[in-house]
Design a protein around this motif. Structure first.
Motif, mmCIF file in Angstrom:
data_model
loop_
_atom_site.group_PDB
_atom_site.id
_atom_site.type_symbol
_atom_site.label_atom_id
_atom_site.label_comp_id
_atom_site.label_asym_id
_atom_site.label_seq_id
_atom_site.Cartn_x
_atom_site.Cartn_y
_atom_site.Cartn_z
ATOM 1 N N ASN A 1 0.840 -1.194 0.000
ATOM 2 C CA ASN A 1 0.000 0.000 0.000
ATOM 3 C C ASN A 1 0.877 1.248 0.000
ATOM 4 N N ARG B 1 1.964 5.180 -0.668
ATOM 5 C CA ARG B 1 1.251 6.431 -0.409
ATOM 6 C C ARG B 1 1.786 7.605 -1.216
ATOM 7 N N ARG C 1 -0.342 10.193 -3.061
ATOM 8 C CA ARG C 1 -1.087 11.208 -2.332
ATOM 9 C C ARG C 1 -0.311 12.503 -2.160
ATOM 10 N N LEU D 1 -2.080 15.981 -0.868
ATOM 11 C CA LEU D 1 -1.859 16.015 0.579
ATOM 12 C C LEU D 1 -1.022 17.222 0.962
ATOM 13 N N THR E 1 -8.923 24.233 2.203
ATOM 14 C CA THR E 1 -8.382 23.826 3.497
ATOM 15 C C THR E 1 -7.890 25.023 4.306
ATOM 16 N N ILE F 1 -2.874 13.747 11.657
ATOM 17 C CA ILE F 1 -3.680 13.199 10.555
ATOM 18 C C ILE F 1 -2.878 13.166 9.263
ATOM 19 N N ALA F 2 -2.152 14.269 8.994
ATOM 20 C CA ALA F 2 -1.339 14.337 7.775
ATOM 21 C C ALA F 2 -0.252 13.281 7.789
ATOM 22 N N ARG G 1 -0.294 10.450 9.428
ATOM 23 C CA ARG G 1 -0.954 9.156 9.278
ATOM 24 C C ARG G 1 -1.278 8.869 7.818
ATOM 25 N N ALA G 2 -1.803 9.884 7.111
ATOM 26 C CA ALA G 2 -2.140 9.700 5.698
ATOM 27 C C ALA G 2 -0.900 9.444 4.861
ATOM 28 N N GLY G 3 0.228 10.029 5.265
ATOM 29 C CA GLY G 3 1.473 9.842 4.529
ATOM 30 C C GLY G 3 2.310 8.681 5.005
#
Length: 229
Positions: free
Chosen positions: A6, A8, A11, A15, A153, A191-192, A194-196
């Motif tokens: 997976n 990233r 993104r 992102l 944002t 959060i950022a 985690r997404a990355g």
């Protein structure tokens, strides 16, 4: 059983724009509100300054991202046009150039030549764009997407401290805006990250530190000019 990783990296574009927009929205608006409040002004003036900062900041972020990403796209298009001319003028030399790249990556000379020929038979410009220039489908610049993400944002981020400033009494405004803004920044950083796929703790600390520094400096500026006035 197949194993699918997976990744990233796809993104990265949206992102980056989204995190930058939200972070700037929180930091700049909270700092503006705290700076104006520290100058001993009225709550209406503080809210007016915050709203003006939100609108100006959102437009500035959108314009900046659009121009920046458009410039990147222009450079990529120019590189591809130059590569296309080279392919039309000296196809054989371009095969050799691509083969040498694969040799430097570890393939032997014969195999490198075979790979270069096969890839160029399939998509010559794409092979050179990817392996010579360093462009990929995941990196495709999108100015409109970057501008919209940044403006949206930024607006969301700026609205958070502005909402706090509107809801709390003037006597608690600086402390509450600063406290809530640091919480917002920590959550955004986590959060950022985690997404990355990075450390949420490091992400939270990083944005919180710089946000606290910005708010502290603007508070000092506001106090100084409030005293002078």
């Amino acid at each position: 059983m197949s194993h699918e990783e997976n990744h990233r990296s796809h993104r990265a574009g949206w992102l980056r724009a989204a995190v930058m927009g939200a972070n700037d929205g929180i930091v700049s608006t909270a700092s503006l509100i705290i700076g104006v409040a520290a100058a001993n002004t009225t709550q209406d003036s503080i809210l007016l300054a915050g709203i003006a900062g939100l609108v100006a900041g959102a437009m500035s972020m959108a314009a900046g991202e659009y121009v920046s990403v458009s410039s990147q796209l222009d450079i990529e298009k120019a590189d591809l046009a130059l590569e296309q001319r080279s392919l039309e003028e000296d196809y054989e030399d371009e095969i050799n150039e691509l083969a040498q790249i694969y040799e430097r990556r570890g393939l032997d000379q014969i195999l490198a030549r075979q790979v270069a020929e096969k890839l160029m038979d399939h998509d010559a410009l794409g092979a050179h764009a990817r392996d010579e220039i360093g462009l990929s489908d995941n990196q495709g610049a999108n100015p409109v997407q970057a501008a919209v993400f940044s403006a949206a944002t930024f607006t969301i981020g700026a609205a958070l401290p502005l909402l706090v400033a509107w809801m709390v009494p003037l006597s608690l405004l600086i402390a509450m805006v600063a406290g809530f803004s640091l919480v917002f920044l920590a959550a955004l950083g986590a959060i950022a990250a985690r997404a990355g796929g990075a450390s949420m703790t490091i992400g939270a600390i990083r944005v919180t530190f710089w946000g606290a520094l910005a708010m502290g400096l603007t508070a000092l500026v506001g106090q100084f000019f409030g005293v002078v006035a």
